[in-house]
Design an enzyme around this catalytic site. Structure first.
Site, mmCIF file in Angstrom:
data_model
loop_
_atom_site.group_PDB
_atom_site.id
_atom_site.type_symbol
_atom_site.label_atom_id
_atom_site.label_comp_id
_atom_site.label_asym_id
_atom_site.label_seq_id
_atom_site.Cartn_x
_atom_site.Cartn_y
_atom_site.Cartn_z
ATOM 1 N N GLY A 37 6.693 3.427 -2.685
ATOM 2 C CA GLY A 37 5.747 3.023 -3.723
ATOM 3 C C GLY A 37 4.449 3.784 -3.530
ATOM 4 O O GLY A 37 4.029 4.048 -2.390
ATOM 5 N N TYR A 38 3.858 4.171 -4.651
ATOM 6 C CA TYR A 38 2.642 4.985 -4.574
ATOM 7 C C TYR A 38 1.621 4.485 -5.597
ATOM 8 O O TYR A 38 1.056 5.225 -6.370
ATOM 9 C CB TYR A 38 2.997 6.463 -4.797
ATOM 10 N N GLN B 121 -2.968 4.096 1.799
ATOM 11 C CA GLN B 121 -2.414 3.983 3.159
ATOM 12 C C GLN B 121 -1.768 5.286 3.610
ATOM 13 O O GLN B 121 -1.934 5.731 4.738
ATOM 14 C CB GLN B 121 -1.401 2.836 3.219
ATOM 15 N N ALA C 195 8.761 -5.260 -8.141
ATOM 16 C CA ALA C 195 9.760 -4.241 -7.792
ATOM 17 C C ALA C 195 10.364 -4.525 -6.411
ATOM 18 O O ALA C 195 11.514 -4.169 -6.152
ATOM 19 C CB ALA C 195 9.126 -2.856 -7.834
ATOM 20 N N GLN C 196 9.600 -5.163 -5.531
ATOM 21 C CA GLN C 196 10.168 -5.516 -4.219
ATOM 22 C C GLN C 196 11.353 -6.461 -4.405
ATOM 23 O O GLN C 196 12.325 -6.393 -3.673
ATOM 24 C CB GLN C 196 9.095 -6.162 -3.335
ATOM 25 N N HIS D 294 1.750 -7.566 1.933
ATOM 26 C CA HIS D 294 1.570 -8.855 1.270
ATOM 27 C C HIS D 294 2.675 -9.770 1.789
ATOM 28 O O HIS D 294 3.818 -9.331 1.971
ATOM 29 C CB HIS D 294 1.746 -8.640 -0.243
ATOM 30 N N ASP E 185 -4.545 -14.774 -0.452
ATOM 31 C CA ASP E 185 -4.727 -13.576 -1.276
ATOM 32 C C ASP E 185 -4.612 -13.892 -2.771
ATOM 33 O O ASP E 185 -5.467 -13.511 -3.568
ATOM 34 C CB ASP E 185 -3.670 -12.534 -0.871
HETATM 35 N N1 NAP Z 1 -3.783 -3.370 -4.907
HETATM 36 C C1 NAP Z 1 -4.367 -4.114 -3.984
HETATM 37 O O1 NAP Z 1 -5.584 -4.355 -4.040
HETATM 38 C C2 NAP Z 1 -3.561 -4.662 -2.821
HETATM 39 C C3 NAP Z 1 -4.238 -5.049 -1.681
HETATM 40 C C4 NAP Z 1 -3.515 -5.479 -0.594
HETATM 41 C C5 NAP Z 1 -2.139 -5.551 -0.691
HETATM 42 N N2 NAP Z 1 -1.480 -5.206 -1.834
HETATM 43 C C6 NAP Z 1 -0.019 -5.273 -1.885
HETATM 44 O O2 NAP Z 1 0.466 -3.950 -1.663
HETATM 45 C C7 NAP Z 1 1.711 -3.778 -2.367
HETATM 46 C C8 NAP Z 1 1.587 -2.615 -3.325
HETATM 47 O O3 NAP Z 1 0.566 -2.905 -4.253
HETATM 48 P P1 NAP Z 1 -0.084 -1.806 -5.214
HETATM 49 O O4 NAP Z 1 -1.198 -2.487 -5.934
HETATM 50 O O5 NAP Z 1 -0.322 -0.574 -4.469
HETATM 51 O O6 NAP Z 1 1.148 -1.519 -6.149
HETATM 52 P P2 NAP Z 1 1.475 -1.622 -7.701
HETATM 53 O O7 NAP Z 1 0.460 -0.856 -8.458
HETATM 54 O O8 NAP Z 1 1.657 -3.031 -8.056
HETATM 55 O O9 NAP Z 1 2.908 -0.841 -7.720
HETATM 56 C C9 NAP Z 1 3.234 0.168 -6.797
HETATM 57 C C10 NAP Z 1 4.484 0.930 -7.050
HETATM 58 O O10 NAP Z 1 5.572 0.164 -7.539
HETATM 59 C C11 NAP Z 1 6.384 1.073 -8.256
HETATM 60 N N3 NAP Z 1 7.304 0.353 -9.136
HETATM 61 C C12 NAP Z 1 7.038 -0.663 -9.981
HETATM 62 N N4 NAP Z 1 8.167 -1.057 -10.602
HETATM 63 C C13 NAP Z 1 9.159 -0.252 -10.146
HETATM 64 C C14 NAP Z 1 10.555 -0.170 -10.400
HETATM 65 N N5 NAP Z 1 11.163 -1.003 -11.237
HETATM 66 N N6 NAP Z 1 11.269 0.781 -9.751
HETATM 67 C C15 NAP Z 1 10.660 1.630 -8.871
HETATM 68 N N7 NAP Z 1 9.355 1.589 -8.589
HETATM 69 C C16 NAP Z 1 8.606 0.657 -9.215
HETATM 70 C C17 NAP Z 1 5.389 1.918 -9.028
HETATM 71 O O11 NAP Z 1 6.036 3.126 -9.413
HETATM 72 P P3 NAP Z 1 5.807 3.787 -10.863
HETATM 73 O O12 NAP Z 1 4.442 4.422 -10.838
HETATM 74 O O13 NAP Z 1 6.913 4.771 -10.950
HETATM 75 O O14 NAP Z 1 5.862 2.665 -11.860
HETATM 76 C C18 NAP Z 1 4.328 2.127 -7.957
HETATM 77 O O15 NAP Z 1 4.620 3.257 -7.161
HETATM 78 C C19 NAP Z 1 1.990 -5.106 -3.064
HETATM 79 O O16 NAP Z 1 2.752 -5.913 -2.202
HETATM 80 C C20 NAP Z 1 0.586 -5.700 -3.206
HETATM 81 O O17 NAP Z 1 0.582 -7.098 -3.360
HETATM 82 C C21 NAP Z 1 -2.169 -4.730 -2.893
#
Ligand code: NAP
Length: 394
Positions: free
Chosen positions: A81-82, A89, A146-147, A168, A252
């Site tokens: 995931g990106y 990270q 997606a997880q 998370h 959170d």
């Molecule tokens: N954002 C924050 O502030 C934060 C802080 C701490 C922890 N977290 C945790 O860190 C984790 C990632 O969060 P994030 O905010 O970085 O991520 P996000 O924006 O919610 O999603 C990250 C990734 O999921 C992929 N994805 C979504 N649906 C998909 C599917 N059906 N198949 C394949 N890939 C898919 C997206 O790829 P595409 O671009 O190809 O859609 C993207 O690379 C989560 O558990 C979140 O709760 C987030």
């Protein structure tokens, strides 16, 4: 100009662009850097007193860069995931000299971002399955929906000896809804940065760090906590504090729906609307609601605390704020209690999973965000920001 100063200049330019409302993928400007940061903290204090309670903390000085690199010398960190977290990270780990590969669906938005940030298809950028195959640490940074949706695809790659990592507690804690039950023979750890991946990255580039929590849900090797600390430092955290998967996800979800995002947006809007309904101009209403808060008062809270912010305001302001804070406390406490219950009983998790697993989830969110962007308060905000002296075109 040194690489470090260049990175800072690039970041400041990006911040200025962002505050001027110019569009550009925020991360592109802060992706590249050529030197690892100097770890500036030297203390190795393990226990700190937080307002009367002792807590264990971990700092960068517990894992200086040579130790960190040695710790991970035989590992491949597969960042799956990106989004904001995957980006922040992975870039910080890359700059810290770790061996990192990215796994995302091919030709999606993340794939494009990864290439922009210098990850190379077939070398450091792969499909999710290929990256999961290569990684010794599987860092599950897919969206929480997606997880759940990709768990069956990912699970066969989580083999003995590997470490499963989350940012998370969501997927594991609410596994009745996500189905995410890790195999019994791997360490399962968490490091959750307390802020966006963008901030994680920009603070790191500036020699600072976002605080993160760490937790262990399965310790097969006896080294799971040590691993969580090491990854927490590797991704560029400030200090690390201990929690559990459950406490992390509950606090959170509660915090982001509360004062961090939901409550603050609601409070801003309510105050702005009352001023506007009583004939105050948008400029006056925005300055008295948002601009003064974000530009003057909230940074003072961040710097030295609430009392310090109060003591830097007029006695008239202090008297009024002291008199009214209890009313706001009483008005919002029931809402906070309702919110906490909604998180604990799984309602918030169900809603996030349902909504964010729709094929059009990004487009749908963008429609709702555009509504905010197009509302008067935030349109007024754009004009106010454009008038900040640093943003006025020379
Ligand atoms: N954002 C924050 O502030 C934060 C802080 C701490 C922890 N977290 C945790 O860190 C984790 C990632 O969060 P994030 O905010 O970085 O991520 P996000 O924006 O919610 O999603 C990250 C990734 O999921 C992929 N994805 C979504 N649906 C998909 C599917 N059906 N198949 C394949 N890939 C898919 C997206 O790829 P595409 O671009 O190809 O859609 C993207 O690379 C989560 O558990 C979140 O709760 C987030």
């Amino acid at each position: 100009m040194s690489a470090r100063n260049l990175a800072r200049t690039v970041f400041r330019a990006a911040s200025l662009r962002a505050s001027a409302g110019l569009s550009r993928p925020a991360f592109a400007a802060i992706a590249q850097r050529s030197s690892a940061p100097a770890f500036s903290q030297t203390r190795g204090i393990k226990t700190m007193n937080f307002g009367g309670s002792e807590e264990i903390v971990y700092e960068r000085s517990d894992m200086p860069l040579p130790k960190l690199q040695s710790y991970f010398k035989n590992d491949t960190m597969a960042v799956l995931g990106y989004g904001p977290q995957g980006r922040g990270q992975s870039l910080n780990m890359r700059d810290n000299g770790l061996n990192v590969v990215i796994g995302v669906r091919k030709d999606g938005r993340s794939w494009k971002h990864a290439i922009e940030d210098g990850w190379v298809p077939g070398k450091t950028l792969f499909s999710i399955e290929e990256a999961a195959q290569k990684g010794t640490y599987l860092m599950n940074l897919l969206s929480d929906a997606a997880q759940r949706d990709l768990w069956k695809i990912l699970a066969p790659f989580i083999t003995k000896g590997k470490t499963l990592y989350f940012s998370h507690g969501f997927a594991v804690t609410y596994n009745d809804q996500t189905g995410v039950v890790p195999p019994a023979d791997v360490d399962v750890i968490l490091c959750a940065p307390k802020g966006s991946g963008y901030t994680l990255r920009t603070l790191f580039l500036d020699g600072k760090g976002l605080n993160s929590s760490i937790a262990v849900s399965q310790d097969i090797t006896g080294k799971a906590k040590e691993k969580a600390v090491a990854v927490g430092i590797a991704i560029g955290s400030g200090y690390l504090y201990e929690t559990t998967f459950k406490k992390e996800v509950v606090s959170d979800l509660f915090g982001e729906r509360g004062i961090l995002m939901g409550a603050i947006a609601g409070l801003f809007r309510a105050q702005y609307d009352v001023l506007r309904a009583n004939g105050h101009s948008p400029s006056e209403a925005f300055n008295e609601t948002v601009e003064e808060a974000t530009q003057s008062l909230y940074p003072l809270i961040g710097e030295k605390g609430m009392d310090w912010m109060y003591s830097n305001c007029s006695v008239t302001a202090q008297r009024g704020a002291l008199d009214w804070q209890q009313k706001f406390y009483d008005a919002t406490s029931p809402v906070y209690k309702e919110l906490y219950e909604s998180v604990v009983n799984g309602t918030e998790v169900k809603r996030a999973l349902d909504k964010n697993s729709q094929p059009t989830y990004r487009e749908d969110l963008e429609v709702e965000l555009a509504e905010i962007d197009n509302s008067e308060i935030w349109r007024a905000g754009k004009t106010v920001r454009s008038l900040r002296p640093e943003n006025v075109k020379k």
